[in-house]
Design a protein around this motif. Structure first.
Motif, short mmCIF file in Angstrom:
data_model
loop_
_atom_site.label_atom_id
_atom_site.label_comp_id
_atom_site.label_asym_id
_atom_site.label_seq_id
_atom_site.Cartn_x
_atom_site.Cartn_y
_atom_site.Cartn_z
N TYR A 269 0.82 -1.19 0.00
CA TYR A 269 0.00 0.00 0.00
C TYR A 269 0.86 1.25 0.00
N ARG A 270 0.36 2.31 -0.65
CA ARG A 270 0.91 3.65 -0.49
C ARG A 270 -0.32 4.51 -0.28
N SER A 271 -0.40 5.16 0.86
CA SER A 271 -1.62 5.86 1.16
C SER A 271 -1.35 7.06 2.04
N HIS A 272 -2.19 8.10 1.84
CA HIS A 272 -2.15 9.25 2.73
C HIS A 272 -2.90 8.94 4.02
N ALA A 273 -3.85 8.02 3.94
CA ALA A 273 -4.64 7.61 5.10
C ALA A 273 -4.79 6.10 5.02
N PRO A 274 -4.22 5.34 5.95
CA PRO A 274 -4.25 3.88 5.85
C PRO A 274 -5.64 3.30 5.62
N GLU A 275 -6.68 3.91 6.19
CA GLU A 275 -8.01 3.36 6.00
C GLU A 275 -8.52 3.55 4.58
N ALA B 282 -6.46 3.02 1.92
CA ALA B 282 -5.50 2.34 1.06
C ALA B 282 -6.21 1.45 0.04
N VAL B 283 -5.56 1.19 -1.05
CA VAL B 283 -6.11 0.35 -2.10
C VAL B 283 -5.70 -1.09 -1.85
N PRO B 284 -6.64 -1.98 -1.56
CA PRO B 284 -6.26 -3.36 -1.32
C PRO B 284 -5.89 -4.07 -2.62
N VAL B 285 -4.67 -4.54 -2.71
CA VAL B 285 -4.19 -5.23 -3.90
C VAL B 285 -4.96 -6.53 -4.09
N ALA B 286 -5.08 -7.32 -3.04
CA ALA B 286 -5.72 -8.62 -3.15
C ALA B 286 -7.20 -8.50 -3.52
N ALA B 287 -7.81 -7.38 -3.22
CA ALA B 287 -9.23 -7.20 -3.50
C ALA B 287 -9.46 -6.61 -4.89
N GLY B 288 -8.46 -6.59 -5.73
CA GLY B 288 -8.65 -6.11 -7.09
C GLY B 288 -8.74 -4.60 -7.19
N CYS B 289 -8.03 -3.89 -6.35
CA CYS B 289 -7.95 -2.43 -6.40
C CYS B 289 -9.20 -1.75 -5.90
N VAL C 32 -2.47 13.16 -7.41
CA VAL C 32 -3.91 13.46 -7.39
C VAL C 32 -4.73 12.45 -6.62
N ALA C 33 -4.15 11.30 -6.26
CA ALA C 33 -4.90 10.23 -5.60
C ALA C 33 -4.70 10.26 -4.10
N GLU C 34 -5.72 9.77 -3.40
CA GLU C 34 -5.58 9.54 -1.95
C GLU C 34 -4.67 8.37 -1.69
N ALA C 35 -4.72 7.40 -2.58
CA ALA C 35 -3.90 6.19 -2.44
C ALA C 35 -3.61 5.65 -3.83
N ALA C 36 -2.49 5.01 -3.97
CA ALA C 36 -2.12 4.36 -5.23
C ALA C 36 -1.26 3.15 -4.92
N VAL C 37 -1.37 2.14 -5.79
CA VAL C 37 -0.60 0.92 -5.58
C VAL C 37 -0.31 0.29 -6.94
N ALA C 38 0.84 -0.34 -7.03
CA ALA C 38 1.20 -1.14 -8.20
C ALA C 38 1.66 -2.49 -7.67
#
Length: 168
Positions: free
Chosen positions: A7-13, A15-22, A133-139
């Motif tokens: 995860y990369r997030s400004h607010a952990p809650e 965050a974009v879950p990778v396993a959940a398909g973004c 521009v995103a609150e959270a982003a993940v690759a």
């Protein structure tokens, strides 16, 4: 609770879950749209236009649609440049959040080999723009390709879509 390394997030809650398909798996149905395209440069513009059309139908404002189109464009351009033969785009609207996910899959094409950009002013800013521009982003690297997602805060104009009443 600390976010995982995926995860990369400004607010952990948020965050974009990778396993959940973004995106979250909502208990209640949420407006969702999916588009599958070949990972071809000509499809990046089509993906941006599609995202604007969908989000406008869902009642999002012009600024939110523009930001989402920027994110879709950057993520699909990366899928074309560095990914596999096919790509899919997922848009999921939740209260005050838009989840955008681009995944690539299929056979790695010879045309999709990473290239070191010659001019940093022309290349290499895509994910930095998305993160800005995103609150959270993940690759995340997955067995079938890459999955890249972002969470965007959106205005309340999307309320009509969430209630099922969409003006055409």
């Amino acid at each position: 609770m600390a976010p995982s390394p995926n995860y990369r997030s400004h607010a952990p809650e948020q965050a974009v879950p990778v396993a959940a398909g973004c995106g979250p798996h909502p208990a209640v149905p949420a407006p969702t749209a999916v588009l599958a395209l070949p990972a071809d440069a000509a499809c990046v513009s089509a993906a941006r236009h599609w995202s604007i059309a969908v989000l406008t139908l869902w009642g999002l404002g012009r600024e939110d649609c523009g930001t989402a189109a920027l994110v879709v464009g950057e993520l699909t351009a990366n899928a074309v440049r560095y990914g596999h033969r096919d790509m899919s785009i997922l848009l999921l609207l939740r209260p005050q959040r838009l989840y955008v996910c681009v995944a690539d899959s299929g056979v790695v094409s010879q045309d999709h080999r990473p290239v070191i950009p010659q001019d940093p002013a022309e290349h290499g800013r895509g994910l930095a723009l998305v993160e800005a521009v995103a609150e959270a982003a993940v690759a995340a690297r997955e067995p079938e390709g890459w999955r890249v997602g972002a969470v965007l805060r959106v205005g309340t104009a999307g309320q009509a879509a969430r209630s099922g009443a969409v003006a055409l």
